[in-house]
Design an enzyme around this catalytic site. Structure first.
Site, mmCIF file in Angstrom:
data_model
loop_
_atom_site.group_PDB
_atom_site.id
_atom_site.type_symbol
_atom_site.label_atom_id
_atom_site.label_comp_id
_atom_site.label_asym_id
_atom_site.label_seq_id
_atom_site.Cartn_x
_atom_site.Cartn_y
_atom_site.Cartn_z
ATOM 1 N N CYS B 81 -1.467 1.430 1.669
ATOM 2 C CA CYS B 81 -0.145 0.811 1.707
ATOM 3 C C CYS B 81 0.767 1.519 2.706
ATOM 4 O O CYS B 81 0.504 1.493 3.899
ATOM 5 C CB CYS B 81 0.452 0.734 0.298
ATOM 6 S SG CYS B 81 1.835 -0.401 0.209
ATOM 7 N N HIS B 179 -3.272 -2.157 -2.544
ATOM 8 C CA HIS B 179 -3.536 -0.988 -3.391
ATOM 9 C C HIS B 179 -4.896 -1.144 -4.094
ATOM 10 O O HIS B 179 -4.944 -1.706 -5.183
ATOM 11 C CB HIS B 179 -2.446 -0.848 -4.448
ATOM 12 C CG HIS B 179 -1.139 -0.376 -3.922
ATOM 13 N ND1 HIS B 179 -0.813 0.955 -3.818
ATOM 14 C CD2 HIS B 179 -0.070 -1.047 -3.456
ATOM 15 C CE1 HIS B 179 0.405 1.078 -3.316
ATOM 16 N NE2 HIS B 179 0.879 -0.119 -3.085
ATOM 17 N N GLU B 181 -6.471 1.036 -5.676
ATOM 18 C CA GLU B 181 -6.416 1.782 -6.940
ATOM 19 C C GLU B 181 -5.721 0.993 -8.040
ATOM 20 O O GLU B 181 -5.810 1.357 -9.209
ATOM 21 C CB GLU B 181 -5.734 3.145 -6.710
ATOM 22 C CG GLU B 181 -4.218 3.165 -6.669
ATOM 23 C CD GLU B 181 -3.608 2.661 -5.350
ATOM 24 O OE1 GLU B 181 -4.342 2.107 -4.518
ATOM 25 O OE2 GLU B 181 -2.391 2.822 -5.172
#
Lengths: 256, 202
Positions: B81, B179, B181
């Site tokens: 990001c 993202h 994650e």
């Protein structure tokens, strides 16, 4: 194409998840970890934590709670509301495990700090939450700290628009009731390009599709109803009649 | 076990990123120490924040020149990001600020000053890329600025009003605008595949 989101809201009071009814009555649900773990497993699009007694008791954000949630671990986007007063709080909330931060009363108390937070974490990571109600005299903002309502000044919101990404409209009186969200709350924003998250009494009905059809609405959030059964999220998602191609496909049990 | 040095520069969701790296099967090491980070197999630059604030923090700690040096010795670097945006030449967020310049390109506000927040799919340009199995998978985005640069660095794009780059790569440095994650199963799998592929360690 970006998908409209079906989010889950989790109300936390004194470190425990509660069911909230109209910001007045709170029924205990239990520890936060299993609640959030289930939401993550079910594949909700986003988890929004409202830690409701942090501002009231001047406690600041509950970093330990955020860390405990992200340590479960979860891989669902997280937004946190609770006691955020300045940019240092916001940065610490993010480093503790929440991707987005939500402010509410700060909007009225200290708008300058909203700008400072935005300059530090970026306006994409900052949301504004407003408990609202509507009657024949207009839309009123409810200040849950002094329990008073005041006519909402849209210009104040528009002035701060560059500093936040989404506005969470909470129909607080409808919270805890089925299909009661007042769709009239959206009209005020129709002429303005403000991305909205709607929460409070949406329920599983035609109403959810009507709300999602509004061009400004990017997400609807469900709260209490998600505690009523295993895989409740899948049930809700299936029941929504709104265009399936505009919603994310269900990823529960999906193999990558 | 592959070690992943997560750069702690005062901005970013380091805690959740660390947990995701662990779930993906690697050893995360959150640090602001150049010595410790240089010992890791991969450097991961996280980011949730504004460009101007973040680059200032990197400069203050001297981590900016450290990361540039690591890229010159071909150390695998992943930017996520804002971390991806910092790898680029410059950005207009918070004024015009120079980035790390590892991947040539500019970061500019998205058209109509829109935010691109939520779940969207990625389309890979080269269907034989090591991330090919993630073509058309949905990931979580949260940004208002985007990459503009030479197409040779663009691995994947995403449709939002018009297509824009969402995975960029130069040599052993790769950046994700989304993202991984926070993108549930697909995100963790993508992180795992990327770390394995660019680290060249089995």
């Amino acid at each position: 194409m970006i998908k409209k989101r079906i989010s889950a809201s989790v109300i936390v009071k004194s470190n425990r998840v509660v069911q909230s009814i109209s910001y007045r009555k709170y029924l205990p649900i239990g520890s936060i970890e299993p609640v959030v773990e289930n939401l993550d497993r079910w594949g909700v699009d986003e988890i929004i934590i409202f830690d409701i007694d942090r501002s009231k008791n001047s406690l600041g954000p509950n970093y330990d709670l955020i860390k405990a949630i992200s340590s479960i671990p979860i891989s669902t986007p997280l937004a946190y509301a609770g006691g955020i007063n300045n940019y240092k709080d916001a940065i610490r909330v993010i480093s503790s495990g929440s991707e987005r931060v939500i402010v509410d009363n700060l909007f009225f108390k200290n708008p300058k700090n909203i700008k400072n937070i935005s300059n530090a974490i970026g306006s994409q990571a900052l949301l504004l939450a407003l408990p609202l109600t509507i009657n024949k005299n207009g839309i009123f903002h409810y200040n849950y700290l002094n329990k008073k309502s005041k006519l909402l000044d849209l210009h104040k919101i528009l002035d701060l628009k560059p500093y936040f990404s989404e506005l969470i409209i909470i129909d607080y009186l409808s919270q805890g009731f089925d299909s009661k969200f007042d769709i009239g709350l959206l009209e005020m924003f129709n002429e303005n390009d403000i991305d909205l998250v709607c929460y409070g009494g949406i329920g599983v009905s035609e109403l959810s599709s009507q709300i999602l059809a509004n061009k400004n609405v990017k997400s609807i959030a469900f709260g209490n109803i998600l505690n009523y059964g295993e895989l409740k999220f899948q049930e809700i998602k299936k029941s929504i009649k709104y265009s399936k191609k505009n919603l994310r496909r269900s990823i529960f049990r999906e193999k990558i | 076990m592959i070690s992943v040095g997560i750069v702690d520069y005062g901005v970013g969701n380091i805690h959740s990123l660390s947990k995701s790296v662990r779930i993906a099967g690697f050893r995360p090491e959150i640090s602001s120490s150049k010595e410790l980070l240089s010992k890791s197999d991969i450097i991961l630059l996280p980011g949730v924040g504004s460009f101007s604030f973040a680059i200032e923090n990197l400069k203050k700690s001297g981590l900016d020149s450290f990361i540039i040096k690591q890229s010159k010795i071909n150390k695998p670097i992943i930017g996520i990001c804002l971390g991806m945006q910092l790898l680029c030449s410059n950005s207009t967020e918070g004024g015009i600020n120079k980035g790390l310049g590892i991947i040539p390109g500019k970061i500019k506000r998205m058209s109509n000053s829109k935010f691109h927040i939520g779940w969207n799919s990625i389309q890979l340009k080269n269907k034989n890329h090591f991330l090919k199995r993630f073509n058309n998978h949905e990931f979580f985005f949260n940004h208002g600025y985007q990459f503009e640069g030479n197409q040779k660095y663009v691995i994947a794009e995403t449709e939002f009003e018009k297509s824009f780059p969402t995975i960029i790569k130069k040599n052993n440095t790769i950046g994700f605008q989304f993202h991984p994650e926070k993108s549930q199963k697909a995100g963790i799998q993508l992180l795992k595949k990327t770390i394995k592929s660019i680290s060249n360690i089995e």
